[in-house]
Design an enzyme around this catalytic site. Structure first.
Site, PDB file in Angstrom:
ATOM      1  N   LYS A 158       0.856  -1.193   0.000  1.00 20.20           N
ATOM      2  CA  LYS A 158       0.000   0.000   0.000  1.00 20.20           C
ATOM      3  C   LYS A 158       0.885   1.234   0.000  1.00 20.20           C
ATOM      4  CE  LYS A 158      -4.523   0.726   0.306  1.00 20.20           C
ATOM      5  NZ  LYS A 158      -5.638  -0.084  -0.172  1.00 20.20           N
ATOM      6  N   GLY A 211     -26.161   2.647   2.245  1.00 24.11           N
ATOM      7  CA  GLY A 211     -25.203   3.303   1.351  1.00 24.11           C
ATOM      8  C   GLY A 211     -25.519   2.993  -0.095  1.00 24.11           C
ATOM      9  N   GLY A 230     -23.893   4.382  -2.849  1.00 23.14           N
ATOM     10  CA  GLY A 230     -22.827   4.951  -3.667  1.00 23.14           C
ATOM     11  C   GLY A 230     -22.469   4.020  -4.814  1.00 23.14           C
ATOM     12  N   VAL A 235     -20.862   1.204  -5.113  1.00 20.46           N
ATOM     13  CA  VAL A 235     -21.163  -0.219  -4.961  1.00 20.46           C
ATOM     14  C   VAL A 235     -22.639  -0.427  -4.606  1.00 20.46           C
ATOM     15  CG1 VAL A 235     -20.586  -2.353  -3.744  1.00 20.46           C
ATOM     16  CG2 VAL A 235     -18.791  -0.682  -4.196  1.00 20.46           C
TER      17      VAL A 235
HETATM   18  P1  NAD Z   1     -19.106   5.637  -2.185  1.00 22.01           P
HETATM   19  O1  NAD Z   1     -18.407   6.754  -1.499  1.00 22.01           O
HETATM   20  O2  NAD Z   1     -19.367   5.721  -3.647  1.00 22.01           O
HETATM   21  O3  NAD Z   1     -20.516   5.347  -1.472  1.00 22.01           O
HETATM   22  C1  NAD Z   1     -20.696   5.369  -0.094  1.00 22.01           C
HETATM   23  C2  NAD Z   1     -22.116   5.842   0.158  1.00 22.01           C
HETATM   24  O4  NAD Z   1     -22.405   5.714   1.545  1.00 22.01           O
HETATM   25  C3  NAD Z   1     -22.339   7.304  -0.210  1.00 22.01           C
HETATM   26  O5  NAD Z   1     -23.480   7.404  -1.054  1.00 22.01           O
HETATM   27  C4  NAD Z   1     -22.569   7.984   1.134  1.00 22.01           C
HETATM   28  O6  NAD Z   1     -23.464   9.093   1.055  1.00 22.01           O
HETATM   29  C5  NAD Z   1     -23.166   6.845   1.933  1.00 22.01           C
HETATM   30  N1  NAD Z   1     -23.065   7.009   3.383  1.00 22.01           N
HETATM   31  C6  NAD Z   1     -22.048   7.509   4.112  1.00 22.01           C
HETATM   32  N2  NAD Z   1     -22.338   7.479   5.418  1.00 22.01           N
HETATM   33  C7  NAD Z   1     -23.568   6.919   5.527  1.00 22.01           C
HETATM   34  C8  NAD Z   1     -24.422   6.590   6.615  1.00 22.01           C
HETATM   35  N3  NAD Z   1     -24.073   6.867   7.878  1.00 22.01           N
HETATM   36  N4  NAD Z   1     -25.622   6.003   6.352  1.00 22.01           N
HETATM   37  C9  NAD Z   1     -25.996   5.752   5.085  1.00 22.01           C
HETATM   38  N5  NAD Z   1     -25.234   6.046   4.017  1.00 22.01           N
HETATM   39  C10 NAD Z   1     -24.038   6.615   4.227  1.00 22.01           C
HETATM   40  O7  NAD Z   1     -18.245   4.326  -1.835  1.00 22.01           O
HETATM   41  P2  NAD Z   1     -18.279   2.912  -2.577  1.00 22.01           P
HETATM   42  O8  NAD Z   1     -17.182   2.875  -3.583  1.00 22.01           O
HETATM   43  O9  NAD Z   1     -19.681   2.582  -2.966  1.00 22.01           O
HETATM   44  O10 NAD Z   1     -17.814   1.969  -1.384  1.00 22.01           O
HETATM   45  C11 NAD Z   1     -18.685   1.645  -0.318  1.00 22.01           C
HETATM   46  C12 NAD Z   1     -17.911   0.829   0.704  1.00 22.01           C
HETATM   47  O11 NAD Z   1     -17.384  -0.345   0.078  1.00 22.01           O
HETATM   48  C13 NAD Z   1     -16.698   1.562   1.301  1.00 22.01           C
HETATM   49  O12 NAD Z   1     -16.530   1.127   2.625  1.00 22.01           O
HETATM   50  C14 NAD Z   1     -15.534   1.050   0.440  1.00 22.01           C
HETATM   51  O13 NAD Z   1     -14.310   1.116   1.146  1.00 22.01           O
HETATM   52  C15 NAD Z   1     -15.959  -0.380   0.207  1.00 22.01           C
HETATM   53  N6  NAD Z   1     -15.392  -0.993  -1.006  1.00 22.01           N
HETATM   54  C16 NAD Z   1     -15.623  -0.451  -2.230  1.00 22.01           C
HETATM   55  C17 NAD Z   1     -15.110  -1.055  -3.372  1.00 22.01           C
HETATM   56  C18 NAD Z   1     -15.371  -0.507  -4.757  1.00 22.01           C
HETATM   57  O14 NAD Z   1     -15.210  -1.249  -5.738  1.00 22.01           O
HETATM   58  N7  NAD Z   1     -15.778   0.739  -4.879  1.00 22.01           N
HETATM   59  C19 NAD Z   1     -14.340  -2.230  -3.266  1.00 22.01           C
HETATM   60  C20 NAD Z   1     -14.119  -2.771  -1.989  1.00 22.01           C
HETATM   61  C21 NAD Z   1     -14.653  -2.137  -0.872  1.00 22.01           C
END
Ligand code: NAD
Length: 361
Positions: free
Chosen positions: A81, A181, A183, A185
């Site tokens: 990392k 959430g 977002g 994913v």
């Molecule tokens: P993102 O930032 O696109 O989405 C996160 C969403 O969560 C946002 O819409 C935000 O408004 C919402 N949120 C934040 N706090 C909240 C709460 N208290 N209650 C409800 N909603 C809330 O992130 P992402 O890329 O979708 O990733 C989501 C999670 O998955 C993260 O923990 C990330 O580390 C993990 N992750 C993502 C990937 C990937 O491919 N993007 C891969 C592995 C792990």
């Protein structure tokens, strides 16, 4: 962390590189945990740390996490990392990321970087100008592009394995899933689960995201704080870490917890408590590996191939089954079984690597 070397010795790290350049106000750390399975790989995070020890500790901790993630996913990569210390919104991206690219290039392929918190695909393009050792790239540069749909698909494969364990069938049709959430994913999970016939309850702190999803899939929305209290079969956390904690644990009414969020257990003991309550927990780094499995597939094969990548992600189902097997075999919670599965694979591959291939004459 009192002593860096003592910490590295305790968790068996290989290297720690500290990089700086005064003219660009550039400070970064590259941590290499274990390269038994292949080159150390893991994203580059940009963050305003309290002090440099905090940054070093974060890089080391995250690098070790990547070793486990790849090992458990059956990917032939090690854990590494990079973290850049500083404001993730700083404007001079090109020199900063090109310089990081230079430092990475000096390592000659020992470390392969990618996108992470505080960095973007555009930043990866700058790194690519200086080194080929970067994996997360847009499709027009030969990368996999947006990996969130594959992360979502992998979470659902883990969910299906959990359903098989709990309900005796892997069908999602008719299951009630609470998604926290919406977002990158989360919104993909909602779409894919809708296709599979799940009944969905969703939430997000961003009301715009909720308003987009609700009419599109005809799902029910609740306020962010209410998501822990809803009656459901599966709780799917896709927002923050630490959401399984003393405050939420007794409120959850689900049988399964399976989502993409990293570090879902606030403390390890919360994994033990889930187990004691008879809930099935899909360890986060097993369930959310889909994007990274898809993304790194081209490192082994030389090109992006959606069908092959998806097939590999699909095996998260079997990985979850293996976690259940180890949990039963050793009578341990699933979050420990996942670590054990990763450690066992590294030990086995280490043994295989001892064998020398006789050169052909
Ligand atoms: P993102 O930032 O696109 O989405 C996160 C969403 O969560 C946002 O819409 C935000 O408004 C919402 N949120 C934040 N706090 C909240 C709460 N208290 N209650 C409800 N909603 C809330 O992130 P992402 O890329 O979708 O990733 C989501 C999670 O998955 C993260 O923990 C990330 O580390 C993990 N992750 C993502 C990937 C990937 O491919 N993007 C891969 C592995 C792990």
């Amino acid at each position: 962390m009192d002593s860096i070397l003592a910490y590295m010795e305790r968790y068996d790290y290989e290297h720690l590189f500290i990089c700086q350049d005064k003219t660009l106000n550039f400070k970064a750390v590259i941590a290499i945990h274990d390269t038994t399975l292949g080159p150390a790989t893991g994203g580059c995070r940009m963050w305003q740390y309290g002090d440099e020890m905090e940054a070093i500790e974060d890089a080391l901790r995250l690098a070790r996490g990547m070793t486990y993630k790849y090992a458990a996913a059956g990917v032939n990569l090690g854990g590494g990392k990079a973290v850049i210390l500083g404001d993730p919104h700083r404007k001079d991206r090109e020199p900063v990321f090109r310089l990081l690219g230079k430092f990475i290039d000096r390592l000659g392929g020992l470390y392969i970087t990618g996108e992470d918190v505080g960095t973007t695909l555009k930043d990866m393009e700058y790194i690519r100008m200086e080194t080929p050792h970067v994996v997360t790239l847009p499709s027009y540069l030969g990368g996999a592009g947006d990996i969130a749909p594959m992360t979502a698909f992998g979470v659902i494969r883990a969910m299906q394995a959990c359903c098989n364990k709990v309900f005796g069938s892997n069908t999602i049709d008719g299951k009630v899933v609470a998604v926290q959430g919406l977002g990158a994913v989360g919104h993909n999970i909602v779409g894919q689960l809708h296709e599979l016939g799940a009944t969905l309850i969703v939430t997000d702190i961003d009301s715009q995201k909720v308003n987009n999803i609700v009419p599109k899939y005809n799902v029910k929305a609740v306020a962010p704080e209410e998501i822990y209290d809803v009656d459901c079969d599966i709780f799917c956390p896709c927002a923050l870490g630490g959401i399984i904690n003393d405050e939420t644990l007794d409120r959850l009414k689900c049988r399964i917890i399976c989502g993409s969020a990293n570090n879902q257990l606030k403390e390890e003991r919360h994994g033990d408590l889930l187990e004691a309550k008879g809930m099935v927990y899909a360890p986060d780094y097993i369930a959310n590996a889909g994007g990274t499995i898809f993304d790194t597939d081209r490192l082994e094969t030389g090109s992006v191939n959606n069908e092959r990548g998806k097939e590999r992600v699909s095996r998260i189902y079997e990985n979850m089954e293996k976690v259940f097997e180890i949990a039963e075999r050793d009578n341990i919670p699933t979050y420990i079984a996942a670590d054990r599965m990763a450690e066992e694979r590294i030990q086995q591959v280490e043994k295989v690597k001892r064998f020398v291939v006789t050169p052909k004459t």
